[in-house]
Design a protein around this motif. Structure first.
Motif, mmCIF file in Angstrom:
data_model
loop_
_atom_site.group_PDB
_atom_site.id
_atom_site.type_symbol
_atom_site.label_atom_id
_atom_site.label_comp_id
_atom_site.label_asym_id
_atom_site.label_seq_id
_atom_site.Cartn_x
_atom_site.Cartn_y
_atom_site.Cartn_z
ATOM 1 N N PHE A 151 0.834 -1.202 0.000
ATOM 2 C CA PHE A 151 0.000 0.000 0.000
ATOM 3 C C PHE A 151 0.872 1.258 0.000
ATOM 4 C CE2 PHE A 151 -2.845 2.979 2.437
ATOM 5 C CZ PHE A 151 -3.804 3.113 1.447
ATOM 6 N N MET A 152 1.919 1.275 0.828
ATOM 7 C CA MET A 152 2.793 2.447 0.909
ATOM 8 C C MET A 152 3.538 2.660 -0.414
ATOM 9 S SD MET A 152 2.159 3.706 3.812
ATOM 10 C CE MET A 152 1.113 3.071 5.139
ATOM 11 N N LEU A 153 3.958 1.558 -1.050
ATOM 12 C CA LEU A 153 4.636 1.672 -2.348
ATOM 13 C C LEU A 153 3.684 2.260 -3.380
ATOM 14 C CD1 LEU A 153 6.641 -1.705 -2.552
ATOM 15 C CD2 LEU A 153 7.554 0.595 -2.166
ATOM 16 N N LYS A 154 2.447 1.781 -3.345
ATOM 17 C CA LYS A 154 1.438 2.262 -4.290
ATOM 18 C C LYS A 154 1.172 3.754 -4.089
ATOM 19 C CE LYS A 154 -3.000 1.215 -3.923
ATOM 20 N NZ LYS A 154 -4.288 1.756 -4.354
ATOM 21 N N GLU A 155 1.180 4.168 -2.815
ATOM 22 C CA GLU A 155 0.915 5.577 -2.503
ATOM 23 C C GLU A 155 2.174 6.433 -2.629
ATOM 24 O OE1 GLU A 155 -2.194 6.932 -1.439
ATOM 25 O OE2 GLU A 155 -2.972 4.988 -2.106
ATOM 26 N N ASN A 211 4.692 10.062 7.675
ATOM 27 C CA ASN A 211 3.676 9.891 6.630
ATOM 28 C C ASN A 211 3.159 8.461 6.588
ATOM 29 O OD1 ASN A 211 4.017 12.515 5.952
ATOM 30 N ND2 ASN A 211 4.492 12.141 3.787
ATOM 31 N N VAL A 212 4.075 7.514 6.812
ATOM 32 C CA VAL A 212 3.671 6.113 6.819
ATOM 33 C C VAL A 212 2.616 5.911 7.903
ATOM 34 C CG1 VAL A 212 4.423 3.741 7.302
ATOM 35 C CG2 VAL A 212 5.841 5.224 5.871
ATOM 36 N N TYR A 258 -0.475 -9.445 -4.947
ATOM 37 C CA TYR A 258 0.597 -8.454 -5.122
ATOM 38 C C TYR A 258 1.673 -8.490 -4.050
ATOM 39 C CZ TYR A 258 -3.600 -6.648 -7.391
ATOM 40 O OH TYR A 258 -4.746 -6.538 -8.100
ATOM 41 N N ILE A 259 1.398 -9.159 -2.929
ATOM 42 C CA ILE A 259 2.271 -8.943 -1.768
ATOM 43 C C ILE A 259 3.520 -9.816 -1.733
ATOM 44 C CG2 ILE A 259 0.361 -8.074 -0.359
ATOM 45 C CD1 ILE A 259 0.348 -10.800 1.070
ATOM 46 N N ARG A 260 3.656 -10.768 -2.663
ATOM 47 C CA ARG A 260 4.846 -11.645 -2.633
ATOM 48 C C ARG A 260 5.848 -11.302 -3.735
ATOM 49 N NH1 ARG A 260 3.892 -14.249 1.841
ATOM 50 N NH2 ARG A 260 1.669 -14.467 2.188
ATOM 51 N N SER A 261 5.706 -10.135 -4.359
ATOM 52 C CA SER A 261 6.627 -9.734 -5.422
ATOM 53 C C SER A 261 7.985 -9.359 -4.838
ATOM 54 C CB SER A 261 6.053 -8.521 -6.147
ATOM 55 O OG SER A 261 5.961 -7.450 -5.242
ATOM 56 N N SER A 262 9.032 -9.335 -5.686
ATOM 57 C CA SER A 262 10.367 -8.935 -5.219
ATOM 58 C C SER A 262 10.355 -7.492 -4.740
ATOM 59 C CB SER A 262 11.403 -9.048 -6.322
ATOM 60 O OG SER A 262 11.262 -10.233 -7.007
ATOM 61 N N ASN A 271 9.221 -7.762 -1.273
ATOM 62 C CA ASN A 271 10.283 -8.484 -0.537
ATOM 63 C C ASN A 271 11.429 -7.561 -0.138
ATOM 64 O OD1 ASN A 271 9.152 -11.000 -0.659
ATOM 65 N ND2 ASN A 271 10.379 -11.725 -2.362
ATOM 66 N N ASN A 272 11.833 -6.712 -1.099
ATOM 67 C CA ASN A 272 13.046 -5.935 -0.892
ATOM 68 C C ASN A 272 12.920 -4.816 0.126
ATOM 69 O OD1 ASN A 272 14.360 -7.558 -2.685
ATOM 70 N ND2 ASN A 272 14.085 -6.188 -4.430
ATOM 71 N N VAL A 273 11.721 -4.361 0.401
ATOM 72 C CA VAL A 273 11.594 -3.228 1.336
ATOM 73 C C VAL A 273 10.726 -3.509 2.557
ATOM 74 C CG1 VAL A 273 12.124 -1.419 -0.331
ATOM 75 C CG2 VAL A 273 9.762 -2.201 -0.081
ATOM 76 N N VAL A 274 10.068 -4.662 2.595
ATOM 77 C CA VAL A 274 9.124 -4.911 3.696
ATOM 78 C C VAL A 274 9.794 -4.787 5.072
ATOM 79 C CG1 VAL A 274 9.337 -7.446 3.443
ATOM 80 C CG2 VAL A 274 7.378 -6.510 4.630
ATOM 81 N N SER A 275 11.034 -5.222 5.190
ATOM 82 C CA SER A 275 11.711 -5.159 6.490
ATOM 83 C C SER A 275 11.960 -3.724 6.936
ATOM 84 C CB SER A 275 13.047 -5.901 6.449
ATOM 85 O OG SER A 275 12.807 -7.270 6.229
#
Ligand code: C5P
Length: 221
Positions: free
Chosen positions: A44-48, A57-58, A88-92, A95-99
């Motif tokens: 959601f944050m990436l989309k926004e 903001n997050v 959509y949630i298992r894409s690279s 993966n790369n920014v979730v942490s």
């Protein structure tokens, strides 16, 4: 027999979600995938277009965000503000920014609160990084599952290579990096609870792991 709560923690790619889903199905318990909640928020944050560095903001965006987990034949659906975001949630990309998003204290407070509510009535198998230590410190059974970085990268590779053009080396690197971030963050880092059973699954099959956990629960509860 009274229902109990089962906490399953461990690093990325250890097979937690597959195992947790199967244990839940054998015991007729509810499976709660907490990683999916962090992933949905990240998507959601990436989309926004809100980067993780901008934690104010997050948090503001996260305030009115509704995340729901719905049981589903193939495991579980994740709804974000009513929309099914599971595909959509298992894409690279995620993966790369979730942490990075998962490091934000306010994000954790919000999601941990939701997770505790889901476990109030017991009969839950919950998987994540901090379930045994922080979310459900009173869980009757706690498992800490891991496997070597190589083995975990290989498992992810077999899962992703059909849909994404990604190398095994790249996956090994990404997993090691996610381990590092998850273990070193300040708020509830990934670590084994003192009373968690340690399971190294590097050379175990999924069925063996599931059987080990289910037998343990049946014997002790
Ligand atoms: O388990 P999964 O790989 O889907 O989790 C994705 C990410 O979400 C983890 O790498 C971690 O950064 C974060 N996470 C967390 N706490 C949890 C579950 C997941 O910080 N309980």
């Amino acid at each position: 027999r009274d229902k109990i709560n089962i906490a399953i923690d461990g690093p990325a790619g250890a097979g937690k979600s597959t195992v947790a889903r199967m244990v839940a199905s054998k015991l007729q318990y509810i499976y709660v995938d907490t990683g999916a909640m962090y992933r949905a928020l990240t998507w959601f944050m990436l989309k926004e277009g809100i980067p993780s560095e901008n934690s104010e903001n997050v948090l503001q965006k996260a305030q009115n965000m509704v995340i729901e987990l719905k049981p589903h034949v193939n495991g579980q659906k994740v709804l974000l503000n009513g929309e099914d975001v599971t595909p959509y949630i298992r894409s690279s990309q995620v993966n790369n920014v979730v942490s990075k998003y998962a490091q934000i204290e306010g994000v954790r407070t919000k999601l941990v609160h939701l997770q505790r509510q889901m476990a109030l009535e017991k009969g839950v198998v919950m998987d994540g990084r901090d379930i045994g230590t922080t979310v459900l410190p009173d869980a009757e059974v706690k498992i800490f599952m891991t496997a070597s970085v190589k083995e975990r990268a290989l498992r992810r590779y077999n899962e992703l290579s059909q849909t994404e053009d990604i190398s095994l080396e790249q996956l090994e690197h990404d997993i090691a990096e996610r381990d590092r971030l998850d273990q070193q963050r300040e708020v509830s880092p990934l670590r084994r609870a003192e009373d968690a059973i340690f399971l190294d699954t590097t050379s175990m099959s999924i069925e063996e792991v599931v059987d080990a956990i289910v037998s343990y629960c049946v014997i002790h509860w």
